[in-house]
Design a protein around this motif. Structure first.
Motif, short mmCIF file in Angstrom:
data_model
loop_
_atom_site.label_atom_id
_atom_site.label_comp_id
_atom_site.label_asym_id
_atom_site.label_seq_id
_atom_site.Cartn_x
_atom_site.Cartn_y
_atom_site.Cartn_z
N LYS A 166 -16.20 17.70 17.67
CA LYS A 166 -16.79 16.60 18.42
C LYS A 166 -18.30 16.69 18.25
O LYS A 166 -18.89 17.77 18.31
CB LYS A 166 -16.45 16.67 19.90
N CYS A 167 -18.92 15.55 18.00
CA CYS A 167 -20.37 15.49 17.90
C CYS A 167 -20.93 15.32 19.31
O CYS A 167 -20.50 14.44 20.05
CB CYS A 167 -20.79 14.31 17.02
N LEU A 168 -21.87 16.17 19.65
CA LEU A 168 -22.47 16.10 20.99
C LEU A 168 -23.57 15.05 21.06
O LEU A 168 -24.01 14.70 22.17
CB LEU A 168 -23.00 17.47 21.39
N ASP A 169 -23.99 14.51 19.92
CA ASP A 169 -25.01 13.45 19.93
C ASP A 169 -24.37 12.07 20.00
O ASP A 169 -24.63 11.31 20.91
CB ASP A 169 -25.93 13.58 18.71
N CYS A 170 -23.51 11.73 19.05
CA CYS A 170 -22.90 10.39 19.05
C CYS A 170 -21.58 10.36 19.82
O CYS A 170 -21.00 9.31 20.01
CB CYS A 170 -22.73 9.87 17.63
N GLN A 171 -21.09 11.55 20.26
CA GLN A 171 -19.88 11.69 21.06
C GLN A 171 -18.59 11.36 20.30
O GLN A 171 -17.54 11.22 20.91
CB GLN A 171 -19.95 10.84 22.34
N GLU A 172 -18.66 11.23 18.97
CA GLU A 172 -17.47 10.90 18.19
C GLU A 172 -16.69 12.16 17.80
O GLU A 172 -17.28 13.15 17.39
CB GLU A 172 -17.87 10.15 16.91
N PRO A 173 -15.37 12.11 17.91
CA PRO A 173 -14.56 13.20 17.38
C PRO A 173 -14.42 13.01 15.86
O PRO A 173 -14.51 11.89 15.35
CB PRO A 173 -13.21 13.02 18.07
N PHE A 174 -14.21 14.10 15.14
CA PHE A 174 -14.00 14.00 13.70
C PHE A 174 -13.27 15.23 13.19
O PHE A 174 -13.30 16.29 13.82
CB PHE A 174 -15.32 13.80 12.95
N ASP A 175 -12.60 15.08 12.07
CA ASP A 175 -11.95 16.19 11.39
C ASP A 175 -12.94 16.88 10.49
O ASP A 175 -13.84 16.25 9.92
CB ASP A 175 -10.78 15.70 10.53
N TYR A 176 -12.76 18.18 10.34
CA TYR A 176 -13.53 18.99 9.39
C TYR A 176 -12.53 19.65 8.46
O TYR A 176 -11.61 20.35 8.92
CB TYR A 176 -14.34 20.06 10.13
N PHE A 177 -12.65 19.41 7.17
CA PHE A 177 -11.75 20.01 6.19
C PHE A 177 -12.14 21.48 6.06
O PHE A 177 -13.20 21.81 5.59
CB PHE A 177 -11.89 19.30 4.84
N LYS A 178 -11.27 22.37 6.55
CA LYS A 178 -11.59 23.79 6.60
C LYS A 178 -11.69 24.39 5.19
O LYS A 178 -10.87 24.09 4.34
CB LYS A 178 -10.52 24.56 7.39
N PRO A 179 -12.70 25.24 4.97
CA PRO A 179 -12.80 25.90 3.67
C PRO A 179 -11.75 26.99 3.54
O PRO A 179 -11.46 27.71 4.49
CB PRO A 179 -14.21 26.48 3.66
N TYR A 180 -11.17 27.09 2.37
CA TYR A 180 -10.17 28.14 2.07
C TYR A 180 -10.63 28.91 0.88
O TYR A 180 -11.10 28.39 -0.07
CB TYR A 180 -8.80 27.53 1.75
#
Length: 170
Positions: free
Chosen positions: A156-170
């Motif tokens: 979650k972005c604390l500035d724009c308040q939007e949730p988003f996915d993060y593609f985890k590094p493997y």
């Protein structure tokens, strides 16, 4: 095979070039690094795919999509799932990472080379901030280690308040 092996492999690559991931339709299987190889064998052509992780539920759909695309192009080939070497986000193209960002998914960070020094065990790893794909802010927090799929984390972005996915590094 009637065509030379190199020509036949080139036809397969061309046919599959625009085939997208079923879960992220803005990136191709080749850009993600899932489409690993096309090879001519004594038994015919093989298309090698590698899942982003061994339990990826989209692999059945990806295999079906590869087969359907090749069938539509009139290209007989076998689809082979190869687990080793294991897929890594290092196989993603830079174009794929930009497309993920534009789609609203934070792309994976580049993984540093492993540090095998003794000092590594004496300090805590410092995680890089994950930038919001919507506003670019690095003022973000993890909401869940699992996002819309197991290969992504929910932030979650604390500035724009939007949730988003993060593609985890493997």
């Amino acid at each position: 095979m009637s065509a030379a092996p190199d020509d036949a492999c080139a036809r397969v690559w061309a046919a599959l070039e625009s085939l997208t991931d079923p879960e992220i339709p803005v990136v191709t299987l080749r850009e993600l690094g899932i489409l690993r190889a096309v090879r001519a064998t004594p038994d015919g052509l093989e298309v090698v795919i590698t899942p982003t992780y061994s339990g990826c539920p989209a692999m059945g759909q990806i295999e079906d999509d590869v087969r359907a695309t090749l069938d539509a192009a009139g290209i007989p080939a076998r689809v082979v799932t190869q687990l080793a070497p294991a897929w890594t986000t290092d196989w993603m193209s830079e174009a794929a990472k930009e497309k993920l960002r534009a789609y609203g998914i934070a792309p994976p960070h580049t993984r540093p080379a492993p540090d095998v020094s003794v000092m590594r065990f004496m300090r805590r790893p410092v995680a890089d901030a994950v930038s919001c794909p919507h506003c670019g802010s690095s003022h973000t927090v993890v909401s869940s280690q699992f996002g819309s799929t197991a290969c992504k984390a929910l932030y979650k972005c604390l500035d724009c308040q939007e949730p988003f996915d993060y593609f985890k590094p493997y």
